[in-house]
Design an enzyme around this catalytic site. Structure first.
Site, PDB file in Angstrom:
ATOM      1  N   CYS B  37       0.819  -1.212   0.000  1.00  0.00           N
ATOM      2  CA  CYS B  37       0.000   0.000   0.000  1.00  0.00           C
ATOM      3  C   CYS B  37       0.854   1.264   0.000  1.00  0.00           C
ATOM      4  O   CYS B  37       0.317   2.362   0.019  1.00  0.00           O
ATOM      5  CB  CYS B  37      -0.999  -0.016   1.152  1.00  0.00           C
ATOM      6  N   ASP B  39       2.698   2.369   2.368  1.00  0.00           N
ATOM      7  CA  ASP B  39       2.755   2.999   3.686  1.00  0.00           C
ATOM      8  C   ASP B  39       4.179   3.063   4.233  1.00  0.00           C
ATOM      9  O   ASP B  39       4.942   2.112   4.081  1.00  0.00           O
ATOM     10  CB  ASP B  39       1.910   2.206   4.698  1.00  0.00           C
ATOM     11  N   CYS B  63      -2.726   4.941   5.004  1.00  0.00           N
ATOM     12  CA  CYS B  63      -4.174   5.031   5.131  1.00  0.00           C
ATOM     13  C   CYS B  63      -4.568   5.352   6.577  1.00  0.00           C
ATOM     14  O   CYS B  63      -3.732   5.355   7.481  1.00  0.00           O
ATOM     15  CB  CYS B  63      -4.812   3.715   4.708  1.00  0.00           C
ATOM     16  N   CYS B 106      -2.135  -3.225   8.761  1.00  0.00           N
ATOM     17  CA  CYS B 106      -1.729  -1.916   9.283  1.00  0.00           C
ATOM     18  C   CYS B 106      -1.320  -2.033  10.753  1.00  0.00           C
ATOM     19  O   CYS B 106      -0.371  -1.388  11.207  1.00  0.00           O
ATOM     20  CB  CYS B 106      -2.875  -0.917   9.177  1.00  0.00           C
TER      21      CYS B 106
END
Lengths: 205, 141
Positions: B37, B39, B63, B106
């Site tokens: 993603c 991140d 996110c 996450c």
């Protein structure tokens, strides 16, 4: 054993979706690689124009619209080939997805959701890019944004060049190295997406 | 997919955003990234002479769930010993924030970040004089 046409029995050449003698559509072959479907040799170094024209040419003949009145089996073959060709074009024309696909063919999942990166210099650079993006957007600094985009694009092309070297010989022998370059490219790709969104927000305000 | 109220709260009012001097011997820095993603997460802890985490800061680009996970961890680790901080599990974070299955990674990232920060602090201490020794020496002078 060579594959033969279901209609006329002629030997099939690549790409194998259509018979070169009688033009008949052939049963879909799920085992073919994306390269195989398009009829190109498996390689990272791909002529994108050739890829595109090959896919478009095949799609013109194989598109399901052309088989609307055919029997159910033929319609299914057309849909299967056509879907797979779209996938091939989408994956193979993208240097990131193409490299990922080649590594996946060697059963290496370099970009999976579970994959994490702890390389400090890579993360430090990414963090620094993100901070700069935040700063130039806050300052509404279009020049700064253009400069950042230029640097990120440079870094992306460098990563792609490295992939060209690492994936020159297939199967790739330096899979760890190729995986880490691929992950770097993935970060840069996401960052370019953020830069695009930032650019839009600058222009819309 | 809807974010839980807790995620939105941390996302809109992130706790402890910021940076510490990573060269400070009393600071441990953990950086992790998830290429899938894009991140990037940095989590830092400031450890006092008693080995207690007295402050924590984070900076996360990603996110809402990644931001909320790291924000929550900085709240949790303050006042904890290093060993206690090492016991934080992603499942605790995911449960507290009511993360949906697709966002569990996450919370894994946040767990990795705090562990990396503790390890960074410990390796700094191992490499030279312990923070407590340096502090004691400074007091003595």
């Amino acid at each position: 054993m060579a594959e033969v046409c279901i209609q006329c029995g002629a030997e099939l050449n690549a790409p194998p979706a259509l018979c070169h003698s009688c033009g008949a559509i052939q049963p879909f072959r799920a085992e073919l690689s994306l390269f195989g479907v398009v009829g190109l040799p498996e390689s990272y170094d791909l002529n994108l124009q050739e890829l595109r024209s090959q896919v478009l040419q095949l799609q013109k003949i194989l598109h399901p619209d052309r088989f609307a009145r055919a029997d159910a089996t033929t319609r299914r073959f057309s849909l299967e080939w056509s879907t797979r060709l779209n996938e091939a074009l989408a994956v193979l024309r993208d240097p990131l997805k193409r490299a990922d696909y080649l590594l996946q063919r060697q059963e290496i999942d370099a970009l999976g959701e579970q994959v994490k990166v702890a390389d400090p210099s890579l993360l430090m650079t990414q963090m620094m890019y993100r901070e700069r993006l935040e700063d130039v957007l806050a300052a509404r600094d279009q020049n700064g944004l253009d400069q950042l985009r230029g640097e990120v694009e440079d870094a992306s092309s460098k990563a792609v060049n490295k992939l060209h070297i690492l994936l020159k010989k297939l199967p790739c022998e330096q899979v760890d190295e190729a995986g880490s370059v691929l992950r770097e490219l993935q970060f840069l790709d996401k960052l370019l997406g953020e830069i695009d969104r930032g650019e839009e927000s600058l222009q819309n305000l | 997919m809807a974010y839980s109220e807790k995620v939105i709260d941390h996302y809109e009012n992130p706790r402890n955003v910021g940076a510490m001097d990573k060269d400070d011997s009393g600071v441990g820095t953990g950086m992790v990234g998830a290429p899938a993603c894009g991140d990037v997460m940095r989590l830092q802890i400031k450890v006092n002479e008693q080995g207690i985490i007295e402050d924590a800061k984070f900076k996360t680009y990603g996110c809402g769930s990644a931001i909320a996970s790291s924000s929550l961890v900085t709240e949790w680790v303050k006042g904890k010993t290093l060993d206690e901080a090492m016991t934080i599990k992603n499942s605790h974070i995911a449960e507290e924030l009511e993360l949906p299955p697709v966002k569990i990674h996450c919370s894994v990232l946040a767990e990795d970040a705090i562990k990396a920060a503790v390890e960074d602090y410990r390796s700094k201490q191992g490499a030279g004089h312990s923070h407590a020794e340096v502090a004691a020496a400074q007091v003595a002078h």
